[in-house]
Each structure stands twice: as C-alpha cells, then as structure tokens.
Design an enzyme around this catalytic site. Structure first.
Site, PDB file in Angstrom:
ATOM      1  N   ARG A  86       0.851  -1.194   0.000  1.00 13.87           N
ATOM      2  CA  ARG A  86       0.000   0.000   0.000  1.00 13.87           C
ATOM      3  C   ARG A  86       0.885   1.241   0.000  1.00 13.87           C
ATOM      4  O   ARG A  86       1.930   1.257   0.635  1.00 13.87           O
ATOM      5  CB  ARG A  86      -0.879   0.029   1.257  1.00 13.87           C
ATOM      6  CG  ARG A  86      -2.115  -0.815   1.174  1.00 13.87           C
ATOM      7  CD  ARG A  86      -3.013  -0.617   2.378  1.00 13.87           C
ATOM      8  NE  ARG A  86      -2.410  -1.126   3.598  1.00 13.87           N
ATOM      9  CZ  ARG A  86      -1.866  -0.379   4.534  1.00 13.87           C
ATOM     10  NH1 ARG A  86      -1.835   0.936   4.426  1.00 13.87           N
ATOM     11  NH2 ARG A  86      -1.351  -0.920   5.618  1.00 13.87           N
ATOM     12  N   TYR A 216      -1.224  -3.491  -7.273  1.00 13.94           N
ATOM     13  CA  TYR A 216      -1.126  -4.208  -5.996  1.00 13.94           C
ATOM     14  C   TYR A 216      -2.472  -4.210  -5.266  1.00 13.94           C
ATOM     15  O   TYR A 216      -3.129  -3.176  -5.155  1.00 13.94           O
ATOM     16  CB  TYR A 216      -0.045  -3.575  -5.101  1.00 13.94           C
ATOM     17  CG  TYR A 216      -0.088  -4.110  -3.690  1.00 13.94           C
ATOM     18  CD1 TYR A 216       0.382  -5.394  -3.401  1.00 13.94           C
ATOM     19  CD2 TYR A 216      -0.672  -3.378  -2.661  1.00 13.94           C
ATOM     20  CE1 TYR A 216       0.288  -5.908  -2.120  1.00 13.94           C
ATOM     21  CE2 TYR A 216      -0.777  -3.886  -1.379  1.00 13.94           C
ATOM     22  CZ  TYR A 216      -0.291  -5.156  -1.110  1.00 13.94           C
ATOM     23  OH  TYR A 216      -0.403  -5.678   0.157  1.00 13.94           O
ATOM     24  N   GLY A 217      -2.845  -5.367  -4.715  1.00 10.20           N
ATOM     25  CA  GLY A 217      -4.167  -5.581  -4.103  1.00 10.20           C
ATOM     26  C   GLY A 217      -4.692  -4.460  -3.228  1.00 10.20           C
ATOM     27  O   GLY A 217      -5.794  -3.959  -3.433  1.00 10.20           O
ATOM     28  N   LYS A 225      -9.770  -1.769   1.586  1.00 12.21           N
ATOM     29  CA  LYS A 225      -9.458  -0.633   2.462  1.00 12.21           C
ATOM     30  C   LYS A 225     -10.185   0.633   1.978  1.00 12.21           C
ATOM     31  O   LYS A 225     -10.596   1.470   2.765  1.00 12.21           O
ATOM     32  CB  LYS A 225      -7.956  -0.372   2.487  1.00 12.21           C
ATOM     33  CG  LYS A 225      -7.092  -1.577   2.876  1.00 12.21           C
ATOM     34  CD  LYS A 225      -7.386  -2.121   4.258  1.00 12.21           C
ATOM     35  CE  LYS A 225      -6.311  -3.101   4.684  1.00 12.21           C
ATOM     36  NZ  LYS A 225      -6.646  -3.850   5.902  1.00 12.21           N
ATOM     37  N   HIS A 245     -11.218  -1.412  11.404  1.00 13.36           N
ATOM     38  CA  HIS A 245     -10.154  -2.314  10.942  1.00 13.36           C
ATOM     39  C   HIS A 245      -9.973  -3.405  12.011  1.00 13.36           C
ATOM     40  O   HIS A 245      -9.021  -3.391  12.775  1.00 13.36           O
ATOM     41  CB  HIS A 245      -8.876  -1.471  10.768  1.00 13.36           C
ATOM     42  CG  HIS A 245      -7.723  -2.208  10.170  1.00 13.36           C
ATOM     43  ND1 HIS A 245      -6.421  -1.874  10.434  1.00 13.36           N
ATOM     44  CD2 HIS A 245      -7.664  -3.258   9.318  1.00 13.36           C
ATOM     45  CE1 HIS A 245      -5.602  -2.685   9.772  1.00 13.36           C
ATOM     46  NE2 HIS A 245      -6.331  -3.533   9.090  1.00 13.36           N
ATOM     47  N   SER A 267      -1.434  -3.673  10.714  1.00 13.36           N
ATOM     48  CA  SER A 267      -0.968  -4.717   9.801  1.00 13.36           C
ATOM     49  C   SER A 267       0.249  -5.434  10.381  1.00 13.36           C
ATOM     50  O   SER A 267       1.088  -4.810  11.019  1.00 13.36           O
ATOM     51  CB  SER A 267      -0.588  -4.106   8.453  1.00 13.36           C
ATOM     52  OG  SER A 267      -1.746  -3.632   7.830  1.00 13.36           O
ATOM     53  N   CYS A 269       0.516  -7.679  12.774  1.00 15.06           N
ATOM     54  CA  CYS A 269       0.567  -7.914  14.228  1.00 15.06           C
ATOM     55  C   CYS A 269      -0.188  -9.192  14.603  1.00 15.06           C
ATOM     56  O   CYS A 269      -0.658  -9.341  15.722  1.00 15.06           O
ATOM     57  CB  CYS A 269      -0.019  -6.724  14.985  1.00 15.06           C
ATOM     58  SG  CYS A 269       1.053  -5.287  14.963  1.00 15.06           S
ATOM     59  N   ASP A 294     -10.222  -9.049   9.150  1.00 16.74           N
ATOM     60  CA  ASP A 294      -9.664  -7.726   8.817  1.00 16.74           C
ATOM     61  C   ASP A 294     -10.608  -6.549   9.054  1.00 16.74           C
ATOM     62  O   ASP A 294     -10.178  -5.495   9.482  1.00 16.74           O
ATOM     63  CB  ASP A 294      -9.223  -7.728   7.345  1.00 16.74           C
ATOM     64  CG  ASP A 294      -8.333  -6.547   6.997  1.00 16.74           C
ATOM     65  OD1 ASP A 294      -7.469  -6.187   7.813  1.00 16.74           O
ATOM     66  OD2 ASP A 294      -8.485  -5.975   5.906  1.00 16.74           O
ATOM     67  N   ARG A 387       1.405 -12.050  -0.768  1.00 12.34           N
ATOM     68  CA  ARG A 387       0.027 -12.213  -0.293  1.00 12.34           C
ATOM     69  C   ARG A 387      -0.642 -13.474  -0.799  1.00 12.34           C
ATOM     70  O   ARG A 387      -0.296 -13.998  -1.852  1.00 12.34           O
ATOM     71  CB  ARG A 387      -0.807 -11.009  -0.778  1.00 12.34           C
ATOM     72  CG  ARG A 387      -0.377  -9.671  -0.191  1.00 12.34           C
ATOM     73  CD  ARG A 387      -0.943  -9.489   1.185  1.00 12.34           C
ATOM     74  NE  ARG A 387      -0.406  -8.328   1.886  1.00 12.34           N
ATOM     75  CZ  ARG A 387      -1.025  -7.745   2.903  1.00 12.34           C
ATOM     76  NH1 ARG A 387      -2.184  -8.212   3.322  1.00 12.34           N
ATOM     77  NH2 ARG A 387      -0.474  -6.730   3.506  1.00 12.34           N
ATOM     78  N   ASN A 514      -2.237 -17.640  22.768  1.00 15.53           N
ATOM     79  CA  ASN A 514      -3.015 -16.415  22.996  1.00 15.53           C
ATOM     80  C   ASN A 514      -4.410 -16.752  23.532  1.00 15.53           C
ATOM     81  O   ASN A 514      -5.101 -15.891  24.064  1.00 15.53           O
ATOM     82  CB  ASN A 514      -3.104 -15.590  21.705  1.00 15.53           C
ATOM     83  CG  ASN A 514      -1.736 -15.058  21.291  1.00 15.53           C
ATOM     84  OD1 ASN A 514      -0.820 -14.978  22.098  1.00 15.53           O
ATOM     85  ND2 ASN A 514      -1.589 -14.705  20.024  1.00 15.53           N
TER      86      ASN A 514
END
Length: 603
Positions: A86, A216-217, A225, A245, A267, A269, A294, A387, A514
C-alpha cells in the site's frame, strides 16, 4: 510477468450482462468515453465467466497455473517490483475543506484532483478491456450491506474481486432499478504502473474512489481498504454505525457458552493468526471460529454492538505462515487461491520464507521477481509483503453465523500493537471512555506491510491511521458518541504479544497460546473478579491467567505483566506529543483521560 493486459474477445453470452440501473449505465458510458477501451466486459460472477477469465489470464501471462496436485485450482501472480505494498503517501482524501480530511490524511481538493485524474485516465484503456465489476460488501440480507461497482482494466483485479467480495448478479439485484439508490463508484486503471503516476483518491461526499498506476491488491481492490474502511468510516459516522479495521472471532466454551470478540491490530501484528486461533491441548473442548480477519462493520441494536464481516475472502501476508503458526490459514490457502509475489518451485508449487518451520526448503526456485533462487541467494525468494487471496469458505473454522445479516453480538473489543517494551501482555480499560483513549493512543513498531522505515514506534489510533476517511478528531468523537448510545457496551482490552525480555527474545509464545489471554478476557466479560487495579487499567493477577502446561518461568510472567513507571512516563509524554501533533482536534474527554492517567501514576 505482464501487468498490462491486452483486450480480450469473449464468446457470446460472456461479458454482456448489463444491469438495468440507468445511473450505472450512464456512469460506465462516461468512463468509457474518457478511457477509450477496445471493449466493455460486464461481469456477472458466473462460473463460466470465471473459467474463461482464468484461461485468459494464463494465456496473457498475468497468472501462472500452479501444480494442480499440490495446490488445486490455484495461480501465481507477480506484480511489478515497484508496486508491492500500500502507498500511504499517494493515498488522498478529497473533501471540500482540508479540515474535513484532518491532520492524519493527505488532503487534495476535489475539483483539481478529478481534473488531474481524468487527465491521466484519458485514453488510458486504449487496446484494453474495460471490466465492470458489480459487488456487495456484507451478507446479502444485512441492513449494513453496501453495493459497489469497480471499473478496472486488470484481469487480476477482476479475479481477486471474485474471491474477496460477493460479486456479480447478486449486487445488481441488491441495487435494483432506482437511479437514486446509494452505491460506490470505483475506477481503477493500471496506466503504465509508474510510481510517479500512482494515486489512490477517495471522494467521500461522492461515494467515489479512483485508483491509478498500481496493480497491488491493497491499492486496487477498491472494495477493501478504500470502500470498507475509508469511505465506509465516513458513511458510518454519517449514518450512525462503525466501520473498523478489526477481526471478529467467536469463542465457545466446552459448556456451549459463546462470545464474540472484535480486535484491532495494525498490519502484521498477527490479526489473521488470532482470527483463526487453535487453542492448545490444555483447552480441550474450547472452539474458536472466524467471522472475519480484517474488517468489522458494527451497528447498535438493543443497546449492544452487532458486527458483520463485509468481506468474502482473505487477503493475507504469506511469509511466516505455516502449519505451526496458523494451520487454519494453511488449509484456507491450500486450494482455489491466488498467490502474489511468492516463489515458484521446480515442481509447480509455491514457497515462501517461514513455510517450513524446520528451515528446510527448495534447493532451487524462481523468486518473486522471476529470477533463479537458491538458499545461498542474497535476495528473499518471496517478497516480505507477498500475499494470498483465498475464499472465506476455505476456512475450516468459519463461524456458522458468518452470513447472519444482523451480525453477531460483540462482548469485547481488543486493541493491540507490536511493542517490545512498556505495554503488558493484557489489561482492561476502566470504562468505555478510557477504552477509547487506549485505542486512540495505540502504537506499533512498523513492518513491511506498508512502505517506509521498519521498526519505528508509530501511533496508530484503533489501527485506523491509514484508513480513517475523515478527520481523526471527529472519528474519536464518533467513538465517544457511540459509547453514550450503548447500554451494554463491549469491555475494552489492550494486548501485546510482542514484549521482549533481556537479549531481545519474545517473552510470550503467542499463536495458539493467545487463547490463555482470550480466556481471561472472556472471564472478565462474564463478570469474574480475577483482576488487580493498576494505574493503566485492570491487570490479571498471577493466578488469573491459566498458564498450565506452559513452559514459562515466574520471572517471564512478571516481566510480561510489569508496569515500569519510567517507561510509562515516556509513554505519557509520547501520548501528549501525539495529541499535540494533531493540532487541537482531539476531544476534551481524551485529554482529560491522559491527565487522569498521569495523576494515577503520581499517586
């Protein structure tokens, strides 16, 4: 690999399915007159159309067919090496005044920007096919669902949109015949994929997105987005809902009690990993299901927040994904997927760094740029931001209520970034307003998912810094206003899986473990008392986290939950610097929260 596609000549009955809505027809005609394509292809989302487009993409060398025994019905795409992430510096919010875009967005005056973009688009599709992609974001019967039409000259975009959205006739039906109905207009052209002519521009007042110069996506799948977050957040504030998000997961106890949690992480994480978490053996009988990985659209009903995932696919970072770190993601991308910028093995399989946790890998491959690669090569085989694009239906733990139009009730909201110090493993806010403050001051150390320096602490409010489509101060106000309308608000938590000890090693194992943190969060949602009050919020006591069968010494646990007063003095100073940098737009309530936090440390 080619990024500029020549025109295609489909057989009759493919590409000629025009909608009846006059507003759509007029708009497509306008763009056609401007861009001068060879022909117009109206997508209907059918299987026949899909097979034809895949064959064309392979024929044009836009996609490479992978080994059908290794990854059935899957393909590899290589983007231009100058076009791999991005581009926030070329992303603009075009509102009548700069104040509406606010201090965190690049602003551009609408009339001037339209004029510049129309200049770039003039004749841009000569010799190419103009594809019209109708799609919806959201479950077919949800009141939150939005209709979009994306015009593109990229066959890769069409095939990706078919995975990422509900595409075709379903959208035409949802829009209906009313020329005044609300829908998003998206125009994309590759142009010549030149970074100097690369712009992603949003016109919130017109519900319009124009993207040029990228393939790019994240820059060109305008549903994601661009519509779901930048335009979505603007519409959400105007219409009284929330576009965030956030992943959405369901967690069910062995007794069958179920909660849903939404989590905002910047992004890279571990969002997809958390959304598809597999509990460790110790948690036998517990189930985690994915609603989304997402984006969450949330509305208020009966005093609670209910969330839907507007997407229909996953567009995730590949490197580091393996059967140890995320088995469910591996199963999700095992077939019917598109891969971008990964390596191609000699037997037609895909490979990337971290695919084999034991460090084994191919002795030879073709890297993401199309060059020979061996383990001795200096360059990585897959791009760090390579990706996968995979249908949600591939996910073995897809939540049964994924399609539920009214959404799922949210019990907890989790914020969390990548921090090697300061932030403890988990803590809970005192109330909604304090939770909004935690979200507003959230920070993360940067990674390769966005272009720019790696490893710097960057403030990323609610993980929305690159995605909020209007003034961030008004966005904070919207969060505070939503809180006032909730009689049963979600509890708000902050997590940090990435704290490091001496020697720079991660203290927490992360991934499936987690679940131990998630379990404490669920306990708190159910009213358990297992928490200690601290200046920053409620922390789990030593015995409140279920750490059974985990190889973690007492010292590491203490470090994970430690609040270092010196670190927090610096952190508070950085909160102030960040708020000051926004130039007076921060609501008073949040300034007051910072003062109260400082006062609690002074006690």
């Amino acid at each position: 690999m080619k990024n500029i596609a020549p025109a295609i000549s489909p057989p009759s009955g493919i590409g000629d399915n025009k909608p009846a809505n006059q507003a759509v027809l007029d708009w497509v005609h306008e763009v056609e007159l401007l861009t001068k394509p060879e022909n117009v292809f109206w997508c209907d989302g059918s299987d026949r159309e899909h097979q034809y487009l895949l064959q064309e993409a392979v024929r044009q060398n836009v996609l490479i067919n992978l080994n059908d025994r290794k990854v059935p019905r899957s393909y590899l795409h290589r983007s231009n090496p100058n076009d791999v992430a991005r581009v926030e510096q070329f992303t603009f919010i075009c509102t009548p005044s700069k104040e509406e875009a606010g201090p965190t967005n690049n602003w551009s005056e609408p009339a001037e920007t339209y004029s510049k973009l129309h200049g770039l688009l003039k004749g841009a599709m000569r010799g190419r096919t103009l594809f019209v992609v109708p799609y919806i974001m959201g479950p077919p019967d949800s009141p939150l669902t939005k209709v979009g039409f994306e015009i593109t000259d990229s066959i890769y975009v069409v095939l990706s949109m078919r995975i990422m959205t509900r595409m075709g006739a379903i959208a035409v039906k949802r829009l209906g015949h009313d020329p005044a109905a609300e829908w998003n207009r998206g125009v994309h052209s590759l142009l010549d994929v030149d970074p100097a002519r690369r712009f992603i521009c949003h016109f919130p007042q017109d519900n319009t997105i124009i993207s040029v110069g990228s393939g790019y996506g994240g820059n060109v799948l305008l549903s994601k987005k661009c519509l779901a977050l930048r335009i979505g957040s603007y519409l959400a504030r105007k219409q009284g809902w929330m576009a965030e998000h956030m992943l959405i997961l369901g967690v069910e106890s062995p007794e069958g009690k179920k909660h849903y949690v939404a989590a905002a992480f910047p992004s890279a994480c571990g969002k997809t990993n958390f959304a598809m978490l597999i509990p460790p053996k110790h948690f036998a009988g517990w189930k985690v299901t994915t609603v989304g990985d997402d984006i969450a659209w949330m509305q208020i009903r009966d005093g609670r927040l209910f969330a839907v995932n507007p997407e229909n696919g996953y567009f995730g970072v590949v490197p580091g994904t393996n059967y140890k770190s995320n088995p469910n993601a591996m199963k999700s991308i095992a077939h019917d997927s598109l891969y971008t910028n990964v390596a191609l093995t000699d037997d037609g399989d895909v490979w990337w760094e971290g695919k084999d946790p034991d460090g084994s890998g191919p002795k030879h491959a073709i890297d993401w740029r199309g060059n020979d690669w061996t383990p001795d090569s200096k360059e990585k085989a897959a791009h760090p931001n390579s990706r996968f694009t995979a249908p949600v239906r591939n996910n073995p733990v897809l939540d049964p209520d994924f399609e539920k139009g009214e959404g799922v009730p949210i019990s907890a909201i989790i914020f969390g970034g990548r921090r090697s110090n300061t932030m403890p493993l988990v803590f809970q806010s005192f109330d909604w307003e304090h939770g909004v403050y935690l979200g507003a001051t959230m920070a993360s150390e940067t990674t390769a998912a966005a272009t720019g320096a790696v490893g710097q602490v960057r403030r990323d409010p609610m993980a929305m810094l690159p995605f909020c489509g209007y003034n961030i101060g008004d966005y904070f106000r919207h969060w505070l206003a939503v809180g006032k309308r909730l009689t049963n608000p979600p509890l708000i938590f902050n997590v940090n899986w990435f704290r490091k000890g001496e020697g720079g090693k991660f203290l927490w194992p992360g991934f499936g473990d987690n679940m131990r943190v998630l379990k404490w969060i669920i306990d708190r949602c159910e009213g358990s008392n297992g928490a200690l009050k601290s200046p920053i919020g409620w922390l789990p006591g030593l015995h409140d986290l279920d750490l059974a069968e985990l190889d973690l010494d007492r010292k590491s646990v203490d470090e994970l939950l430690e609040i270092d007063h010196e670190d927090w003095k610096k952190e508070l100073a950085e909160h102030k610097t960040f708020f000051d940098s926004l130039g007076g737009v921060v609501p008073q309530e949040l300034t007051k929260q910072r003062e109260q936090l400082a006062a609690r440390f002074a006690e």
